[in-house]
Design a protein around this motif. Structure first.
Motif, PDB file in Angstrom:
ATOM      1  N   UNK A  90       0.856  -1.189   0.000  1.00  0.00           N
ATOM      2  CA  UNK A  90       0.000   0.000   0.000  1.00  0.00           C
ATOM      3  C   UNK A  90       0.888   1.234   0.000  1.00  0.00           C
ATOM      4  N   UNK A  91       0.259   2.364  -0.183  1.00  0.00           N
ATOM      5  CA  UNK A  91       0.927   3.631   0.080  1.00  0.00           C
ATOM      6  C   UNK A  91       0.649   3.976   1.544  1.00  0.00           C
ATOM      7  N   UNK A  92       1.693   4.240   2.276  1.00  0.00           N
ATOM      8  CA  UNK A  92       1.587   4.560   3.699  1.00  0.00           C
ATOM      9  C   UNK A  92       1.734   6.067   3.886  1.00  0.00           C
ATOM     10  N   UNK A  93       0.796   6.623   4.636  1.00  0.00           N
ATOM     11  CA  UNK A  93       0.763   8.057   4.874  1.00  0.00           C
ATOM     12  C   UNK A  93       0.924   8.350   6.370  1.00  0.00           C
ATOM     13  N   UNK A  94       1.665   9.402   6.678  1.00  0.00           N
ATOM     14  CA  UNK A  94       1.646   9.888   8.047  1.00  0.00           C
ATOM     15  C   UNK A  94       0.770  11.135   8.098  1.00  0.00           C
ATOM     16  N   UNK A  95       0.194  11.365   9.244  1.00  0.00           N
ATOM     17  CA  UNK A  95      -0.781  12.437   9.385  1.00  0.00           C
ATOM     18  C   UNK A  95      -0.689  13.049  10.771  1.00  0.00           C
ATOM     19  N   UNK A  96      -1.275  14.244  10.875  1.00  0.00           N
ATOM     20  CA  UNK A  96      -1.254  14.945  12.157  1.00  0.00           C
ATOM     21  C   UNK A  96      -2.600  15.610  12.405  1.00  0.00           C
ATOM     22  N   UNK A  97      -2.926  15.701  13.671  1.00  0.00           N
ATOM     23  CA  UNK A  97      -4.212  16.254  14.084  1.00  0.00           C
ATOM     24  C   UNK A  97      -3.980  17.171  15.261  1.00  0.00           C
ATOM     25  N   UNK A  98      -4.628  18.338  15.229  1.00  0.00           N
ATOM     26  CA  UNK A  98      -4.438  19.299  16.307  1.00  0.00           C
ATOM     27  C   UNK A  98      -5.463  19.139  17.423  1.00  0.00           C
ATOM     28  N   UNK A  99      -6.535  18.399  17.170  1.00  0.00           N
ATOM     29  CA  UNK A  99      -7.561  18.230  18.195  1.00  0.00           C
ATOM     30  C   UNK A  99      -7.021  17.445  19.379  1.00  0.00           C
ATOM     31  N   UNK A 100      -7.810  17.401  20.435  1.00  0.00           N
ATOM     32  CA  UNK A 100      -7.329  16.968  21.747  1.00  0.00           C
ATOM     33  C   UNK A 100      -6.866  15.519  21.804  1.00  0.00           C
ATOM     34  N   UNK A 101      -7.359  14.675  20.935  1.00  0.00           N
ATOM     35  CA  UNK A 101      -7.000  13.260  21.034  1.00  0.00           C
ATOM     36  C   UNK A 101      -6.671  12.702  19.665  1.00  0.00           C
ATOM     37  N   UNK A 102      -6.104  11.510  19.654  1.00  0.00           N
ATOM     38  CA  UNK A 102      -5.851  10.851  18.385  1.00  0.00           C
ATOM     39  C   UNK A 102      -7.146  10.214  17.897  1.00  0.00           C
ATOM     40  N   UNK A 103      -7.137   9.715  16.672  1.00  0.00           N
ATOM     41  CA  UNK A 103      -8.337   9.148  16.078  1.00  0.00           C
ATOM     42  C   UNK A 103      -7.948   8.040  15.107  1.00  0.00           C
ATOM     43  N   UNK A 104      -8.880   7.119  14.887  1.00  0.00           N
ATOM     44  CA  UNK A 104      -8.657   6.064  13.902  1.00  0.00           C
ATOM     45  C   UNK A 104      -9.340   6.379  12.575  1.00  0.00           C
ATOM     46  N   UNK A 105      -9.968   7.523  12.462  1.00  0.00           N
ATOM     47  CA  UNK A 105     -10.687   7.906  11.240  1.00  0.00           C
ATOM     48  C   UNK A 105      -9.865   8.908  10.474  1.00  0.00           C
ATOM     49  N   UNK A 106      -9.587   8.647   9.244  1.00  0.00           N
ATOM     50  CA  UNK A 106      -8.654   9.485   8.494  1.00  0.00           C
ATOM     51  C   UNK A 106      -9.165  10.914   8.310  1.00  0.00           C
ATOM     52  N   UNK A 107     -10.474  11.089   8.267  1.00  0.00           N
ATOM     53  CA  UNK A 107     -11.003  12.433   8.038  1.00  0.00           C
ATOM     54  C   UNK A 107     -10.855  13.335   9.250  1.00  0.00           C
TER      55      UNK A 107
END
Length: 122
Positions: A90-107
């Motif tokens: 697959x193509x593997x992507x790293x991502x970042x989120x500024x909200x308070x917690x991590x998430x398992x949903x890409x959106x």
């Protein structure tokens, strides 16, 4: 925030691979980070997440083969995948989120790097 994933390539089944994610414009210490993967025609799939507080979540079906970590002094995040299988291709992507917690949903993630291709041969 800019992210750049690297470390992908062609690898034989059963081997291990360590993916890296370099950040700029933000800090791995203050962001919630994630790894996702995608194959053609499928939705982006959760792999692992690492919150700013160090909480780790792994995709259940991959658990036991993954190790996510970060190195604040280098402002980088890593994902090691052990016992690679052809279905891990697959193509593997790293991502970042500024909200308070991590998430398992890409959106839920606001920032994405361009991805790195992992191809596992049988």
């Amino acid at each position: 925030v800019q992210l750049q994933a690297s470390g992908g390539g062609l690898v034989q089944a059963g081997k291990s691979l360590r993916l890296s994610c370099a950040l700029s414009g933000g800090s791995v210490s203050s962001l919630n980070m994630g790894w996702f993967r995608q194959t053609p025609g499928k939705e982006r799939e959760f792999v692992a997440s690492l919150s700013r507080y160090g909480q780790i979540v792994y995709e259940d079906s991959l658990n036991g083969r993954l190790y996510i970590s970060k190195e604040p002094t280098k402002n980088m995040m890593f994902l090691q995948i052990d016992g690679l299988k052809p279905e891990d291709t697959a193509i593997y992507y790293c991502s970042a989120r500024t909200r308070a917690s991590s998430s398992t949903w890409h959106k839920d993630y606001e920032f994405w790097g361009p991805g790195t291709l992992v191809t596992v041969s049988s």
